[in-house]
Write a protein that holds these residues in place. Structure first.
Motif, PDB file in Angstrom:
ATOM      1  N   PRO A 165       0.863  -1.236   0.131  1.00 30.21           N
ATOM      2  CA  PRO A 165      -0.034  -0.202  -0.038  1.00 30.21           C
ATOM      3  C   PRO A 165       0.801   1.315  -0.074  1.00 30.21           C
ATOM      4  CG  PRO A 165      -0.085  -1.104   2.182  1.00 30.21           C
ATOM      5  CD  PRO A 165       0.496  -2.002   1.234  1.00 30.21           C
ATOM      6  N   ASP A 166       0.252   2.308  -0.161  1.00 35.46           N
ATOM      7  CA  ASP A 166       1.226   3.756  -0.523  1.00 35.46           C
ATOM      8  C   ASP A 166       1.281   4.134   0.933  1.00 35.46           C
ATOM      9  OD1 ASP A 166       2.230   5.739  -1.909  1.00 35.46           O
ATOM     10  OD2 ASP A 166       0.396   7.085  -1.319  1.00 35.46           O
ATOM     11  N   VAL A 167       2.493   3.985   1.348  1.00 39.18           N
ATOM     12  CA  VAL A 167       3.195   4.475   2.546  1.00 39.18           C
ATOM     13  C   VAL A 167       4.241   5.469   2.635  1.00 39.18           C
ATOM     14  CG1 VAL A 167       1.717   2.418   3.959  1.00 39.18           C
ATOM     15  CG2 VAL A 167       4.188   2.351   3.079  1.00 39.18           C
ATOM     16  N   ASP A 168       4.668   5.935   3.638  1.00 39.41           N
ATOM     17  CA  ASP A 168       5.855   6.718   3.463  1.00 39.41           C
ATOM     18  C   ASP A 168       7.112   5.835   3.647  1.00 39.41           C
ATOM     19  OD1 ASP A 168       6.253   6.497   6.324  1.00 39.41           O
ATOM     20  OD2 ASP A 168       5.351   8.402   6.871  1.00 39.41           O
ATOM     21  N   ALA A 169       8.458   6.434   3.561  1.00 39.22           N
ATOM     22  CA  ALA A 169       9.384   5.736   3.584  1.00 39.22           C
ATOM     23  C   ALA A 169       9.931   5.094   5.024  1.00 39.22           C
ATOM     24  CB  ALA A 169      10.748   6.387   3.043  1.00 39.22           C
ATOM     25  N   VAL A 170       9.492   5.991   5.997  1.00 41.91           N
ATOM     26  CA  VAL A 170       9.603   5.569   7.284  1.00 41.91           C
ATOM     27  C   VAL A 170       9.050   4.427   7.839  1.00 41.91           C
ATOM     28  CG1 VAL A 170       9.098   6.114   9.834  1.00 41.91           C
ATOM     29  CG2 VAL A 170       9.969   8.036   8.039  1.00 41.91           C
ATOM     30  N   TRP A 171       7.893   3.986   7.143  1.00 44.38           N
ATOM     31  CA  TRP A 171       7.286   2.740   7.434  1.00 44.38           C
ATOM     32  C   TRP A 171       7.761   1.806   6.622  1.00 44.38           C
ATOM     33  CZ3 TRP A 171       4.517  -1.001   5.120  1.00 44.38           C
ATOM     34  CH2 TRP A 171       3.861  -2.196   5.833  1.00 44.38           C
ATOM     35  N   ARG A 172       8.232   2.008   5.349  1.00 46.01           N
ATOM     36  CA  ARG A 172       8.795   0.946   4.718  1.00 46.01           C
ATOM     37  C   ARG A 172      10.178   0.666   5.157  1.00 46.01           C
ATOM     38  NH1 ARG A 172       5.716  -0.792   0.950  1.00 46.01           N
ATOM     39  NH2 ARG A 172       4.530   0.607  -0.148  1.00 46.01           N
ATOM     40  N   LEU A 173      10.829   1.422   5.806  1.00 42.72           N
ATOM     41  CA  LEU A 173      12.335   1.266   6.366  1.00 42.72           C
ATOM     42  C   LEU A 173      12.095   0.285   7.734  1.00 42.72           C
ATOM     43  CD1 LEU A 173      13.935   4.390   5.803  1.00 42.72           C
ATOM     44  CD2 LEU A 173      14.664   2.431   4.978  1.00 42.72           C
ATOM     45  N   HIS A 218      12.298   0.599  -5.524  1.00 38.15           N
ATOM     46  CA  HIS A 218      12.508   1.867  -5.125  1.00 38.15           C
ATOM     47  C   HIS A 218      13.875   1.887  -4.314  1.00 38.15           C
ATOM     48  CE1 HIS A 218       8.693   4.487  -5.490  1.00 38.15           C
ATOM     49  NE2 HIS A 218       8.408   3.114  -6.261  1.00 38.15           N
ATOM     50  N   ASP A 219      14.704   3.037  -4.378  1.00 42.14           N
ATOM     51  CA  ASP A 219      15.523   3.301  -3.356  1.00 42.14           C
ATOM     52  C   ASP A 219      14.957   3.947  -2.069  1.00 42.14           C
ATOM     53  OD1 ASP A 219      17.661   4.500  -1.743  1.00 42.14           O
ATOM     54  OD2 ASP A 219      18.874   4.685  -3.531  1.00 42.14           O
ATOM     55  N   LEU A 220      14.642   3.235  -1.008  1.00 40.38           N
ATOM     56  CA  LEU A 220      13.871   3.796   0.284  1.00 40.38           C
ATOM     57  C   LEU A 220      14.610   4.955   0.733  1.00 40.38           C
ATOM     58  CD1 LEU A 220      12.693   0.642   1.961  1.00 40.38           C
ATOM     59  CD2 LEU A 220      11.652   1.953   0.157  1.00 40.38           C
ATOM     60  N   MET A 221      15.850   5.060   0.872  1.00 36.50           N
ATOM     61  CA  MET A 221      16.704   6.038   1.254  1.00 36.50           C
ATOM     62  C   MET A 221      16.366   7.326   0.284  1.00 36.50           C
ATOM     63  SD  MET A 221      17.522   5.454   4.178  1.00 36.50           S
ATOM     64  CE  MET A 221      18.303   7.042   4.643  1.00 36.50           C
ATOM     65  N   ARG A 222      16.353   7.147  -0.871  1.00 35.71           N
ATOM     66  CA  ARG A 222      16.014   8.098  -1.811  1.00 35.71           C
ATOM     67  C   ARG A 222      14.581   8.716  -1.516  1.00 35.71           C
ATOM     68  NH1 ARG A 222      16.681   8.392  -8.420  1.00 35.71           N
ATOM     69  NH2 ARG A 222      15.676  10.622  -8.607  1.00 35.71           N
ATOM     70  N   ASP A 223      13.731   7.830  -1.432  1.00 34.24           N
ATOM     71  CA  ASP A 223      12.293   8.147  -0.837  1.00 34.24           C
ATOM     72  C   ASP A 223      12.428   8.858   0.102  1.00 34.24           C
ATOM     73  OD1 ASP A 223      11.546   6.877  -3.218  1.00 34.24           O
ATOM     74  OD2 ASP A 223      10.498   5.007  -2.203  1.00 34.24           O
ATOM     75  N   PHE A 224      12.749   8.536   1.240  1.00 29.07           N
ATOM     76  CA  PHE A 224      13.009   9.243   2.448  1.00 29.07           C
ATOM     77  C   PHE A 224      13.357  10.590   2.355  1.00 29.07           C
ATOM     78  CE2 PHE A 224      15.436  10.617   6.098  1.00 29.07           C
ATOM     79  CZ  PHE A 224      14.477  10.752   7.255  1.00 29.07           C
ATOM     80  N   ASP A 225      14.537  10.759   1.337  1.00 28.14           N
ATOM     81  CA  ASP A 225      15.022  12.292   1.146  1.00 28.14           C
ATOM     82  C   ASP A 225      14.023  12.969   0.449  1.00 28.14           C
ATOM     83  OD1 ASP A 225      17.418  11.819   2.434  1.00 28.14           O
ATOM     84  OD2 ASP A 225      18.452  11.121   0.419  1.00 28.14           O
TER      85      ASP A 225
END
Length: 341
Positions: free
Chosen positions: A176-184, A267-274
């Motif tokens: 689902p559509d969540v932010d990078a914090v949740w995915r990390l 996806h690159d999760l750290m790039r998403d986070f940035d």
């Protein structure tokens, strides 16, 4: 000019060839008598080999009738704006938008603007995901200080009622559509439960995305995706502007249970986070800025209200002046479609 199917159009942007998800979606769109507009970019295929698809290459867009196509950046998700314009110009009675990694679930169906739903009784920030799962999860764009153990609960809901809702969001199972914090920190496949739809009235904020979203003509001006922000914020910040303008129309936003399955592209999760840092810092202040505005409640003032919102967000430093200018071009192009005065 595209021929307008009875059910409207689906609009998507992509830089890859048709996926299994898109082949499945194209079949369902055909059954629902809906057309399919796919917007290309500088990267990606020069054609889209999928039956029933109208493909707009970058060259097609640049020589087309809309000034916005020549003003938008390339290599950017907001090329999708050009697809909206083409579908609206074709007389679309409804628009559905999605991404190329979302496949329709068996329950997926063409929706209408009249819907039965349970209204949210809480004001402020609302985690709608918790209406459809007991898991600790929140939508991308929800301020981080609005989640956490002390706030991890489903909002209070009223009895089912009937609403006219010109913007409706369906949830996505799988990823689902969540932010990078949740995915990390928490990433795991998730299945939302089906259930009664949820209506957010004036004063209740929840971000919505562009992955399985339905729009009807009175809200078409609010489709505009801003360009002068990160890829991870464009649909989220659009959603805040759209919700504020819905309130001025006397309307609210509806969320449905899951209607697509997302097998997420890499996806690159750290790039998403940035890319999400501007949102972590500003989502709440953007909503506060918008909530403080006085907007015109006339049904014909949607475009003016959109500009008022972007003017305020430019003044507050959330966007540069160029974003307001692009929004002006968007509205000028919309007037070309003869749907808006």
């Amino acid at each position: 000019m595209m021929t307008t199917p009875d059910g409207g159009f689906c609009v998507m942007t992509t830089i890859q060839a048709p996926t299994d998800a898109m082949r499945a979606l194209a079949a369902r769109l055909s059954e629902a008598e809906m057309g399919f507009v796919v917007v290309g970019d500088a990267k990606g295929p020069g054609a889209y080999a999928l039956d029933g698809t109208a493909f707009l290459s970058l060259a097609d867009q640049l020589r087309g009738p809309f000034d916005l196509a020549r003003a938008l950046p390339t290599g950017h998700y907001t090329r999708k704006n050009v697809g909206y314009l083409h579908a609206i110009a074709a007389g679309a009675p409804c628009l559905y938008e999605t991404d190329d990694d979302n496949a329709p679930l068996p329950v997926w169906q063409r929706r209408g603007p009249l819907v039965s739903a349970r209204p949210v009784l809480d004001g402020g920030w609302v985690n709608v995901y918790r209406c459809f799962t007991d898991a600790l999860i929140w939508p991308r764009g929800l301020p981080l200080d609005a989640v956490g153990p002390s706030r991890d609960h489903a909002p209070a809901l009223g009895e089912v009622a009937h609403y006219h809702a010109p913007i409706q969001q369906g949830l996505a199972n799988g990823a689902p559509d969540v932010d990078a914090v949740w995915r990390l920190l928490l990433d795991t496949p998730l299945q939302f439960r089906q259930g009664e739809s949820v209506y957010l009235p004036e004063g209740a904020w929840c971000p919505f995305n562009s992955q399985s979203t339905w729009w009807w003509p009175e809200a078409f001006p609010l489709l505009y995706l801003p360009s002068f922000c990160s890829f991870r914020m464009t649909d989220i910040w659009r959603s805040f502007v759209a919700q504020r303008c819905l309130w001025a129309m006397g309307r609210g936003l509806v969320f449905h249970g899951p209607e697509v399955f997302q097998a997420r592209n890499e996806h690159d999760l750290m790039r998403d986070f940035d890319d999400e840092i501007p949102g972590y810092r500003s989502n709440r202040s953007i909503a506060n800025c918008l909530e403080g505005l006085t907007l015109d409640k006339s049904p014909k003032a949607v475009g003016e209200n959109l500009l008022h919102c972007y003017d305020a967000l430019v003044e507050a430093g959330h966007f540069p002046q160029e974003e307001f200018d692009l929004a002006n071009v968007w509205l000028s192009d919309l007037k070309q479609t003869l749907l808006y005065d």
